[in-house]
Design an enzyme around this catalytic site. Sequence first.
Site, PDB file in Angstrom:
ATOM      1  N   ARG A   1       0.843  -1.198   0.000  1.00 34.89           N
ATOM      2  CA  ARG A   1       0.000   0.000   0.000  1.00 34.89           C
ATOM      3  C   ARG A   1       0.880   1.251   0.000  1.00 34.89           C
ATOM      4  NH1 ARG A   1      -4.836   1.421   4.299  1.00 34.89           N
ATOM      5  NH2 ARG A   1      -3.167   1.201   5.858  1.00 34.89           N
TER       6      ARG A   1
ATOM      7  N   ASP B   1      -3.960   3.406  14.397  1.00 34.58           N
ATOM      8  CA  ASP B   1      -3.113   3.931  13.336  1.00 34.58           C
ATOM      9  C   ASP B   1      -3.635   5.303  12.956  1.00 34.58           C
ATOM     10  OD1 ASP B   1      -5.361   3.490  11.782  1.00 34.58           O
ATOM     11  OD2 ASP B   1      -4.417   2.029  10.451  1.00 34.58           O
TER      12      ASP B   1
END
Length: 538
Positions: free
Chosen positions: A161, A442
Amino acid sequence: MPSGVKVLASVPGDAQSLILTEPALAFLAALHRTFDSTRQSLLRARQASQTRLDAGATLDFPSETAHVRAEPSWHCAPPAPGLEDRRVEITGPTDRKMVVNALNSGAKTFMADFEDSNSPTFSNMVNGQKNLYDAIRHQVDFEQGGKQYKLSEKPAVLIVRPRGWHLDEPRITVDDHPVSGSIFDFALYFFHNAKELVKRGLGPYFYLPKMEHYLEARLWNDIFSFSQSYIGISVGTIRATVLIETLPAAFQMEEILFELRTHSSGLNCGRWDYIFSFIKKRRADPNAILPDRKDVTMESPFMDAYVRLLIQTCHKRKVAAMGGMSAQIPIKNDEKANEIAMGKVRADKLREVTAGHDGTWIAHPLINKIATDIFNEHMLGPNQYHIRREEVRVAASDLLNTKVKGDITDEGVRGNVQAALAYTAAWISGNGCIPINYLMEDAATAEIARVQLWQWVHWKCTLNNGDPISPGYIDSIINDSVKDIKKLVGGIKDEQVKIAADYLKDQVRKTWPSEFLTSDLMWCLENLDGGRWVKSAL
C-alpha cells in the site's frame, strides 16, 4: 543522479544505494513529469468539491456515469496468481521484523503498509523498500536479541500500500518540486521487484488508499499502463485493490472498478478511514454528528449500507469484496479480558463472511487462526462471487443515514483525546502503529478521534449528562492526559507530546478541521531525517 533529480536526505547503511539507483530515480522522474500535474489538478478538484459540500450540496451517484453502472456486460480482470483466495490478509508496516512475522503468519496475503500504519521518515520509507526487496528474494532472514527471524518456504503473497495522493515525498525533488508520495512508493517497489515477482509466479500487487473520485482511479490506471510498458512487461500484470475509505468514493464504486478493470482485484471496506471521511466531508452538516467512537459500528445504518453496496458491486463485476480490520489485539495475562476481545473479533469476522465478503483483515498473527477458522467454515470455495446480493437496493440517503444509536460521553471524549495525543506523539517520533488499551491505533483511528473532537466542539454538543463540550473542557482533558502519554507509548519525548497537545488544542478551535494530521505534521519529521526539504506549493 538523473538530470533534475535531487535527494535531500540520507539513510545510514546500504538501503539507499540499493533502492535509490540512477535507473530507479530516472523512472521516478519520468512518472513525476508525466503524471504529477494531473495529480495536482485532482487535489484541487477535491478542495472545490469540499467547498460545494460546505455550501450545502449533497453527495449522490454521478449522473455522467450512469451508463457505466447500468451496463451489465463489463467485468474486471480474473484473479491474478496468488490472489485467487484472499480469505485472511494481515497488515502492518514494513520494518524487517514485521515483514518476516507477517509473511510467516499463515495469512493468505500480507499488505505491507507505507501509509496509515507507517510514519514516513526517510529511513522508514527507504529501509521498508529494502526489506520488501529482500523478502521477495528470500534473503530477509536476520537475528535480533538472540532470536532468529527466518522466512518460511511458503510465505503470504505480498501486496503493497503506497501513500495517498495527498502526501508529497519532500526528500526527493524533480525539477525542484517534491514528488508524490504515492508515486515514490509505487515506483521504487515496482521498478525493483516487478520482473522478479513475475519470475516467481506472482506479480506486483497494490492496495490503493483514500481516493475520492473515479478520475483518481483513472490516474492510477494510466500510471500502471505507462510503467508496465516502461520496463517491458504485459499490461494487466499489475493488480490493485482499492480501499473504499472516503465518503465520495462510496458513490463511485462501479466507476472506480471500471477505470481499473484491466488491473483491478477488487475493493476493500476501509472502515476506519471511511468514518473519518464521513465526518470530515459532512463537517458543515449538523445532522451528521456521531456519538462516541465505540458506538459507530458496522451495524450503523450508513456503514451497513456501504458494506452491502460494496459486496454487490464487486460480485457484479467479478472481483473480491474484502472486509475490514477489527481493532482488537490479543490481551496477555488476562484470560477473561482476552476472551471478550477475541469474541468481538469472531463476531466481526462472522458478520463479514455471512454478508458475502471474500476475505478479511487482521493486525496480529495470533488472530489469524480465529479469522481463518471462521472463513473456512462458511466460505468453502476460494471466494463468494456467486453471492450476488441482487436484492440490495442502496440509495444515496442510505449512505448518508446518521441515525446511529449512542451518546457522547465524558469517557468517549477522554478516549478520543488519549488516542489522538498518543498516536500523534508516536507518529512524529517515527512510529506509525501503536497499541492503546488493547486496540491497534493507526492514522485512521487517530483521525476519527481528532475530527470527532472538532465536530463536538464546533456544533456545541453536550455530554449525556448535559455538560457542554467546549474548547476549555477539551483543554483540561488534554492537560490531564499528557502525563500518561509517555507511559502508553515508548520512545517518545516531552517535546513530541507537547507538539501533539498543542496541535489538538488548535484543531478543536479551527473553523474547519485540517484535511489530514499527517500533512500538517510532516514538518516534525524533518529533524529526524536531518536536512531541509522542499515543501509543496499546494
